[in-house]
Design an enzyme around this catalytic site. Structure first.
Site, PDB file in Angstrom:
ATOM      1  N   LYS A 219     -59.170  -9.980 -64.991  1.00 29.09           N
ATOM      2  CA  LYS A 219     -58.337 -10.917 -65.748  1.00 29.09           C
ATOM      3  C   LYS A 219     -57.873 -12.101 -64.895  1.00 29.09           C
ATOM      4  O   LYS A 219     -57.946 -13.249 -65.325  1.00 29.09           O
ATOM      5  CB  LYS A 219     -57.122 -10.126 -66.233  1.00 29.09           C
ATOM      6  CG  LYS A 219     -56.402 -10.680 -67.379  1.00 29.09           C
ATOM      7  CD  LYS A 219     -55.527  -9.586 -67.988  1.00 29.09           C
ATOM      8  CE  LYS A 219     -54.805  -8.767 -66.928  1.00 29.09           C
ATOM      9  NZ  LYS A 219     -53.353  -8.982 -66.936  1.00 29.09           N
TER      10      LYS A 219
ATOM     11  N   ARG B 107     -46.214  -8.329 -74.326  1.00 27.13           N
ATOM     12  CA  ARG B 107     -46.312  -6.893 -74.077  1.00 27.13           C
ATOM     13  C   ARG B 107     -46.038  -6.045 -75.302  1.00 27.13           C
ATOM     14  O   ARG B 107     -46.232  -4.835 -75.257  1.00 27.13           O
ATOM     15  CB  ARG B 107     -45.310  -6.502 -73.010  1.00 27.13           C
ATOM     16  CG  ARG B 107     -45.619  -7.154 -71.680  1.00 27.13           C
ATOM     17  CD  ARG B 107     -45.403  -6.168 -70.602  1.00 27.13           C
ATOM     18  NE  ARG B 107     -45.654  -6.768 -69.313  1.00 27.13           N
ATOM     19  CZ  ARG B 107     -45.189  -6.257 -68.186  1.00 27.13           C
ATOM     20  NH1 ARG B 107     -44.455  -5.164 -68.219  1.00 27.13           N
ATOM     21  NH2 ARG B 107     -45.465  -6.822 -67.054  1.00 27.13           N
TER      22      ARG B 107
ATOM     23  N   ARG C  23     -53.721   1.705 -51.697  1.00 29.90           N
ATOM     24  CA  ARG C  23     -52.386   1.363 -52.192  1.00 29.90           C
ATOM     25  C   ARG C  23     -51.719   2.619 -52.739  1.00 29.90           C
ATOM     26  O   ARG C  23     -52.376   3.443 -53.377  1.00 29.90           O
ATOM     27  CB  ARG C  23     -52.471   0.360 -53.340  1.00 29.90           C
ATOM     28  CG  ARG C  23     -52.803  -1.025 -52.891  1.00 29.90           C
ATOM     29  CD  ARG C  23     -53.159  -1.869 -54.109  1.00 29.90           C
ATOM     30  NE  ARG C  23     -53.963  -2.996 -53.700  1.00 29.90           N
ATOM     31  CZ  ARG C  23     -53.450  -4.142 -53.258  1.00 29.90           C
ATOM     32  NH1 ARG C  23     -52.156  -4.314 -53.210  1.00 29.90           N
ATOM     33  NH2 ARG C  23     -54.235  -5.120 -52.864  1.00 29.90           N
TER      34      ARG C  23
ATOM     35  N   ARG D  22     -60.519   0.451 -54.314  1.00 26.86           N
ATOM     36  CA  ARG D  22     -59.828  -0.615 -53.586  1.00 26.86           C
ATOM     37  C   ARG D  22     -59.199  -0.087 -52.298  1.00 26.86           C
ATOM     38  O   ARG D  22     -58.675   1.026 -52.259  1.00 26.86           O
ATOM     39  CB  ARG D  22     -58.705  -1.221 -54.443  1.00 26.86           C
ATOM     40  CG  ARG D  22     -59.243  -1.950 -55.640  1.00 26.86           C
ATOM     41  CD  ARG D  22     -58.205  -2.816 -56.266  1.00 26.86           C
ATOM     42  NE  ARG D  22     -57.052  -2.073 -56.757  1.00 26.86           N
ATOM     43  CZ  ARG D  22     -56.228  -2.551 -57.677  1.00 26.86           C
ATOM     44  NH1 ARG D  22     -56.421  -3.744 -58.180  1.00 26.86           N
ATOM     45  NH2 ARG D  22     -55.216  -1.828 -58.082  1.00 26.86           N
TER      46      ARG D  22
ATOM     47  N   ARG E  20     -51.035   4.390 -66.064  1.00 25.48           N
ATOM     48  CA  ARG E  20     -51.036   2.949 -66.373  1.00 25.48           C
ATOM     49  C   ARG E  20     -51.995   2.635 -67.510  1.00 25.48           C
ATOM     50  O   ARG E  20     -51.708   1.794 -68.359  1.00 25.48           O
ATOM     51  CB  ARG E  20     -51.429   2.146 -65.129  1.00 25.48           C
ATOM     52  CG  ARG E  20     -50.364   2.143 -64.040  1.00 25.48           C
ATOM     53  CD  ARG E  20     -50.500   0.944 -63.118  1.00 25.48           C
ATOM     54  NE  ARG E  20     -51.738   0.924 -62.340  1.00 25.48           N
ATOM     55  CZ  ARG E  20     -51.903   1.582 -61.176  1.00 25.48           C
ATOM     56  NH1 ARG E  20     -50.922   2.295 -60.679  1.00 25.48           N
ATOM     57  NH2 ARG E  20     -53.033   1.490 -60.520  1.00 25.48           N
TER      58      ARG E  20
END
Ligand SMILES: [Zn+2]
Length: 217
Positions: free
Chosen positions: A14, A89, A156, A123, A167
């Protein structure tokens, strides 16, 4: 003037697509995540609120997000338009947003959850110099070592499978009503986010009737 919203789960590209869309079209990329990071780094009052919410393990409240976006748009530095990323949201915010800003189009980047897991869980980050790596697309030269400073790479703290699944669930639950609302106005453009970034960008521009970003052959 062009006013767009971009929607897509974390890992859908995005941010990259928004930046590519704004480049050359003089639009302003309004990323809620970037604005929040700026406030935290610069120790503003809003930054303190954000930090408190994060330390308590809470999601940043919808009202805080809405106030932030409104405040940013009130700066009126977007003569040629904007791409908003990370907002709205919920249905109420979407309604308000459509009425206030007369949105031209909503780009919906579609990507299966399995692909998101693959992208996000690969990641890695250098805690020393901040360099980002990705074990699929952007591997370090030496396994587990930063190319720049040689420090050990870490994952992370919130990039665990459990945290990511939470999430994803949250994203789908919140996004569905927003997308439904936009779909009723027939302004949603669904885009497959799996191809390479340049191809995704061309698809977006074609759908929105914007000039191509590809260098002239
Ligand atoms: Zn490093």
């Amino acid at each position: 003037m062009r006013k767009y919203v971009i929607m897509g789960v974390q890992g859908s590209g995005k941010g990259t697509q928004s930046a590519m869309l704004c480049a050359g079209l003089d639009m302003v990329h309004i990323s809620v995540g970037d604005i929040f990071r700026w406030h935290v780094q610069n120790h503003t009052k809003l930054g303190a609120q954000i930090r408190r919410a994060m330390n308590a393990g809470e999601l940043i409240g919808d009202d805080l997000v809405q106030a932030t976006v409104r405040d940013r748009l009130d700066q009126h530095d977007w003569n040629f338009g904007f791409v908003v990323d990370g907002f709205p949201r919920n249905g109420r915010q979407a309604e308000f947003f459509m009425e206030t800003y007369d949105i031209d189009g909503v780009v919906h980047l579609e990507i299966p959850d399995d692909e998101v897991r693959r992208r996000v869980l690969s990641r890695r980050l250098c805690p020393n110099c901040g360099m980002d790596y990705n074990l699929i697309a952007d591997r370090p030269e030496v396994d587990g070592r930063c190319d720049i400073c040689g420090h050990d790479l870490v994952t992370r703290a919130d990039d665990t499978a459990e945290a990511l699944d939470a999430r994803l669930r949250d994203y789908h639950a919140k996004t569905r009503p927003v997308l439904e609302l936009f779909r009723r106005k027939e302004i949603v453009y669904d885009v497959d986010a799996r191809p390479p970034a340049d191809d995704v960008q061309e698809t977006i521009r074609k759908l929105l009737g914007l000039p191509s970003n590809a260098p002239a052959a």
